[in-house]
Design an enzyme around this catalytic site. Structure first.
Site, short mmCIF file in Angstrom:
data_model
loop_
_atom_site.label_atom_id
_atom_site.label_comp_id
_atom_site.label_asym_id
_atom_site.label_seq_id
_atom_site.Cartn_x
_atom_site.Cartn_y
_atom_site.Cartn_z
N SER A 266 0.87 -1.19 0.00
CA SER A 266 0.00 0.00 0.00
C SER A 266 0.89 1.23 0.00
CB SER A 266 -0.86 0.04 1.26
OG SER A 266 -0.10 0.55 2.36
N ASP A 267 0.37 2.35 -0.41
CA ASP A 267 1.12 3.59 -0.17
C ASP A 267 0.97 3.93 1.32
OD1 ASP A 267 2.66 5.84 -0.40
OD2 ASP A 267 1.57 6.69 -2.10
#
Ligand code: NOJ
Length: 721
Positions: A266-267
């Site tokens: 994920s960011d």
């Protein structure tokens, strides 16, 4: 270690140990880091305690061989099964030797140099202990208000894809397992992060699937085709669903359709952001949605740590879903050889020699010169070193020219514009006065600048944006230079001398007040560690400018988005039978951008002639040969980017007025002519139809060649069944 060892490792792992692998923490959280390892408020909020930290799988943002080796040693001593940490960092356009920002590298149209820059960045980071870089960022963008355009390589899917490939080759080399001087690459931000409404970071993205596939997806796919090991999700929603919880995007498209079996991260904080986005009630639901959508690693929030176990116990997710994610992470660790050699390339002695060495600096200088774009030149450049030069403007001496993604680049290692000019101009012929700061100025400073410039033959103005004015969360609605700088240009212009503006910035700007006032304008972007030297090489003609814009410069911000590969509309302004009023146009400004995609000047001139097609028809089974003569009609040797565009005149779906399909960067001596040959094959004529089939339509096509997307010569051919 063979695969069965990984499988047996997985069998021995407790659920907590597995979940630990899915968590990424920043360096200060880790024991063994300088100042690290104390349990602080944010860690408690993330559900991290002394025990769980021992199970962590990866670390964000560590650098330096000694520190990384320390963290790894401490971790291995405490981790029950001795599973090494993966160290990931943002090595975007250099480690300590900073190269120009990616948008500038896009403007070099030089794939060898782009690859070389990634290789050097990887070499420096690898000896410093890093294993994975969060690069390349390949988000296509048409909106210069968006701060992150400096991290992208512009508005064209083909050019973006070529650079994505070059970056992946450069970071990973041919065999990332054996080559300890390389990094695993992580392409980001999946997907369509570059299309936020209004150019405002993290904002809504909404587009048709056809548009997504046509324009936005090709560069991610190109990076994966080149073997990119990892993918990062994006912050935005895509058609109503945040990318980080978007199952059709991650599982159906990325994994099933494209066959990606690497690690998906994920960011930063994006899993927890599913709550404010409005698709998860709480962290638990956010964890469920992200893991179900296929996100293996949660970066910097604690939804997985706190809730995956409960979700499994309740039967809301299967333990196999977690196992799959763990397996992918262990496989990457294995691929990078960490089970046998947990320090991989980290080597403090080598780090001393390699990082910021002369060879790397010289590559940075070459690439910075090739990435700069000459936008205007009314016979002022190149300069003669015997002229008296006055260096004015906020970037005269400022070292803030590395760009927003150069966290390890140091201003004290940076060659400023002043340093660069001093390599060419005698001190007694050079006066310097900034005149104003980037965003404000006083009358006193302005007068000092005017005074300094009075005796000069030529005034060089170092202008631009502070690095915090672009990059992540660095969006601007007004993309002109700040007023103080526009006033400064006016004042020095009134002295009646030749004025050369050099721009240090991260986005295509509205250049009113610059292009019309200055006699020459050089777009240097954020050119990196050797920026000042590279700019001086260009200004004094040691290097002939060859950069070409990878993104259009708008006429004004009201025109945005403005890009070359747009549709024609039913009422195009330039049609032979166009009416005066009822056509697609603005009443107050032109339709065209101020400077088009592909544009850039040189100290010589090129003439294109004799555009020839091998036939006026082609089929899916044969190809068409296109050739053009390009002559250097000036007096300097130079490099030209010969650009080939295609237009499908009538398709089932409306096609862009032009699409870049190929290009060649060539070197020409004065007077020299080269015949440049291209081959067109049917696959270059395909596009996504209404049912998303990727096929071509028989019928008429135009092929155009020229030095930029507007200045082209066109021929027609027909694709037959
Ligand atoms: C957030 C940014 O969007 C992403 O590009 C970066 O890789 C991560 N932070 C990690 O620093």
């Amino acid at each position: 270690m063979a695969d069965n060892h990984i499988a047996s490792l997985l069998e021995q792992m407790t659920l907590n140990e597995k979940i630990g692998q899915l968590v990424q923490l920043a360096t200060p959280f880790l024991k063994g880091a300088s100042d690290g390892g104390q349990i602080t408020g944010p860690m408690k909020n993330m559900g991290i305690d002394e025990e769980s930290i021992k199970d962590t799988g990866s670390v964000l943002g560590a650098s330096g061989a000694e520190e990384i080796m320390n963290i790894q040693n401490t971790h291995l001593a405490e981790n029950r099964l001795g599973i090494p940490l993966l160290f990931m960092s943002d090595i975007i356009h250099g480690y300590k030797t900073i190269f120009p920002v990616p948008l500038a590298i896009g403007c070099s149209w030089d794939m060898e140099l782009a690859e070389k820059s990634a290789e050097i960045a990887a070499n420096e980071a690898a000896v410093s202990g890093v294993h994975v870089t969060f690069s390349p960022m390949v988000d296509l963008s048409r909106d210069p208000r968006w701060g992150r355009v400096m991290e992208s390589t512009g508005e064209d899917p083909y050019l973006n894809s070529e650079i994505a490939r070059a970056y992946v080759r450069g970071f990973q080399g041919e065999d990332v397992t054996r080559d300890l001087g390389r990094l695993a690459a992580c392409v980001k931000h999946f997907a369509a992060y570059g299309a936020p409404e209004g150019g405002r970071d993290y904002n809504t993205v909404d587009m048709s699937e056809r548009q997504l596939r046509e324009m936005y997806l090709p560069a991610y796919k190109a990076a994966l085709d080149e073997g990119c090991e990892m993918v990062m999700t994006s912050f935005n929603i895509l058609n109503g669903v945040p990318a980080t919880g978007n199952k059709p995007l991650m599982r159906d498209l990325l994994r099933d359709e494209w066959g990606f079996d690497g690690v998906l991260i994920s960011d930063w904080g994006a899993v927890k952001e599913l709550i404010p986005h409005g698709v998860a009630e709480d962290e638990k639901e956010a964890a469920q949605k992200a893991i179900t959508a296929g996100v293996d690693i949660e970066m910097m929030t604690g939804c997985y740590t706190s809730h995956l176990q409960g979700l499994i116990e309740e039967g809301a997710i299967d333990e196999e879903t977690v196992d799959e994610a763990v397996l992918r992470i262990l496989q990457l660790k294995q691929k990078l050889g960490l089970f046998d050699n947990p320090h991989r390339g980290a080597d403090p002695a080598l780090e001393e020699q390699v990082v910021l060495c002369a060879e790397h600096r010289s590559a940075a200088r070459e690439l910075a010169a090739k990435s700069s774009v000459l936008l205007k030149n009314d016979r002022v450049l190149p300069l003669n070193p015997n002229q008296k030069v006055s260096l004015i403007g906020p970037f005269a001496r400022d070292a803030d020219i590395l760009g927003p993604w150069s966290w390890l680049g140091a201003e004290e290692d940076t060659v400023t514009l002043e340093d660069g000019l001093r390599q060419y101009v005698n001190p007694d012929r050079l006066t310097i006065a900034p005149g104003c700061s980037v965003e404000s100025g006083t009358e006193e400073d302005m007068q000092a600048a005017v005074h300094a410039a009075e005796e000069a033959d030529v005034i060089i103005l170092g202008l631009g944006e502070r690095s915090y004015m672009s990059g992540e969360a660095g969006c601007r609605a007004d993309i002109r230079l700040p007023d103080a700088q526009l006033k400064l240009i006016e004042r020095v212009k009134s002295l009646g001398k030749s004025v050369v503006a050099v721009l240090f910035n991260g986005r295509p700007l509205d250049l009113h007040g610059v292009l019309d006032e200055a006699d020459a304008v050089l777009e240097a972007w954020y050119p990196g560690t050797e920026g000042g030297s590279a700019v001086a090489d260009l200004l004094f003609g040691a290097v002939n400018p060859s950069g070409r814009l990878a993104m259009s410069f708008p006429y004004t911000v009201g025109q945005v988005p403005v890009y070359y590969n747009h549709f024609n509309t039913g009422r195009p302004k330039d049609a032979p039978d166009a009416q005066e009023r009822f056509v697609s146009q603005y009443l107050d400004i032109p339709n065209e951008p101020m400077l088009p995609f592909g544009f850039g000047l040189s100290y010589t001139t090129y003439e294109y002639s004799n555009l020839t097609l091998s036939s006026d028809t082609m089929t899916a089974w044969d190809s068409l040969h296109v050739s053009v003569n390009v002559t250097n009609t000036g007096e300097a040797a130079g490099e030209e980017v010969v650009q080939l565009y295609i237009r499908d005149v009538a398709g089932e779906i409306v096609r862009p007025v032009n699409e870049l399909k190929d290009f060649q960067k060539i070197v020409l001596e004065p007077g020299e002519t080269k015949t440049i040959a291209f081959t067109i094959t049917e696959d270059q004529l395909r596009y996504h139809h209404a049912n998303l089939d990727y096929t071509s339509d028989p019928g008429r096509f135009q092929v155009s060649i020229g030095p930029n997307s507007q200045n082209i010569t066109t021929r027609t051919f027909t694709l037959t069944d």
